[in-house]
Design a protein around this motif. Sequence first.
Motif, PDB file in Angstrom:
ATOM      1  N   ASN A 180      41.635 -14.711  -0.052  1.00  0.00           N
ATOM      2  CA  ASN A 180      43.068 -14.991   0.062  1.00  0.00           C
ATOM      3  C   ASN A 180      43.675 -14.997  -1.329  1.00  0.00           C
ATOM      4  OD1 ASN A 180      45.511 -16.998   0.113  1.00  0.00           O
ATOM      5  ND2 ASN A 180      45.191 -16.364   2.250  1.00  0.00           N
ATOM      6  N   ASN A 182      47.226 -15.261  -3.161  1.00  0.00           N
ATOM      7  CA  ASN A 182      48.654 -15.606  -3.035  1.00  0.00           C
ATOM      8  C   ASN A 182      49.113 -15.609  -1.572  1.00  0.00           C
ATOM      9  OD1 ASN A 182      48.897 -15.776  -5.869  1.00  0.00           O
ATOM     10  ND2 ASN A 182      49.251 -13.550  -6.003  1.00  0.00           N
ATOM     11  N   GLY A 183      48.258 -16.168  -0.705  1.00  0.00           N
ATOM     12  CA  GLY A 183      48.630 -16.287   0.698  1.00  0.00           C
ATOM     13  C   GLY A 183      48.327 -15.059   1.530  1.00  0.00           C
ATOM     14  N   THR A 184      47.749 -14.023   0.943  1.00  0.00           N
ATOM     15  CA  THR A 184      47.451 -12.790   1.673  1.00  0.00           C
ATOM     16  C   THR A 184      45.948 -12.584   1.741  1.00  0.00           C
ATOM     17  OG1 THR A 184      49.518 -11.800   0.881  1.00  0.00           O
ATOM     18  CG2 THR A 184      47.834 -10.313   1.760  1.00  0.00           C
ATOM     19  N   ASP A 185      45.432 -12.330   2.940  1.00  0.00           N
ATOM     20  CA  ASP A 185      44.003 -12.053   3.101  1.00  0.00           C
ATOM     21  C   ASP A 185      43.728 -10.593   2.776  1.00  0.00           C
ATOM     22  OD1 ASP A 185      43.416 -14.647   3.881  1.00  0.00           O
ATOM     23  OD2 ASP A 185      43.763 -14.227   6.012  1.00  0.00           O
ATOM     24  N   SER A 217      41.284 -20.833  -7.444  1.00  0.00           N
ATOM     25  CA  SER A 217      42.119 -19.712  -7.006  1.00  0.00           C
ATOM     26  C   SER A 217      41.637 -18.432  -7.670  1.00  0.00           C
ATOM     27  CB  SER A 217      43.580 -19.971  -7.363  1.00  0.00           C
ATOM     28  OG  SER A 217      43.742 -20.067  -8.771  1.00  0.00           O
TER      29      SER A 217
END
Length: 253
Positions: A180, A182-185, A217
Amino acid sequence: MSKRTLIASTVIGAFALGSSAVSADTLNDLHKEEAKIHVAAAKSQEKINLLYEQSQELLAEYRNVVDETENLKVYNDYVATLVADQQRGIDSLQRQIDQIDETKRGIVPLLFRMIDSLEKFINADVPIKLVERKARIERLRDVMGNSNVTVSERFRQVIEAYQIELDYGSKISAYQESINVNGTDITVDLFNLGRTALIAISLDQKNAWRWDNTERSWVALGSEYLESSIAAVRMARKQLPVNLVKLPIPAAE
């Protein structure tokens, strides 16, 4: 000779003849008795010889019995020693058996604590093969709830999981997984150098990221690391010979 003298001689002769007859009969009787005595003596000697032989046989048998008794005593003492040693072993096993339930009561909570600690470590660690590691934790919890699995097997599997976690720190591997960013898989190729570096490369090989365990992250890498990261993945898959590559390694604190 006078008539009186003749009569006296006749009487004397008669007495002499009578004495001779008596003496011969007596001698014959004596010889017979002597013969009987010899026969009786011979029979007595035979009996004595037989009794002697029997006594010698009994003596030999007695000695054999004494020897056998001594041997049996020594053997019985030896067997008694073995029995005593076996009894000590049986007593030791019985004590261990008596402690099994107590051991089980102690080891089961320990295994639960070990699984919890392992899960916390995985959540705080560099996310190497994270899906696989979390699935392993779930399997361990299922095993703990399965009555058909022995305590020893549960213990073995928990220890095996710890060994696998230990190996992650010294192995180089490359595999595909979803991350993931920045919120995107995004499905990427991942490369890990032990726990020192974890690099992600997009499948189109246009972008790369490194895992920052302090920030928990993914951080984008500059283009200067892209080619070396792709080469590292190919080396881990044995598609290229091992060589030096430039990778973003965080400095030790």
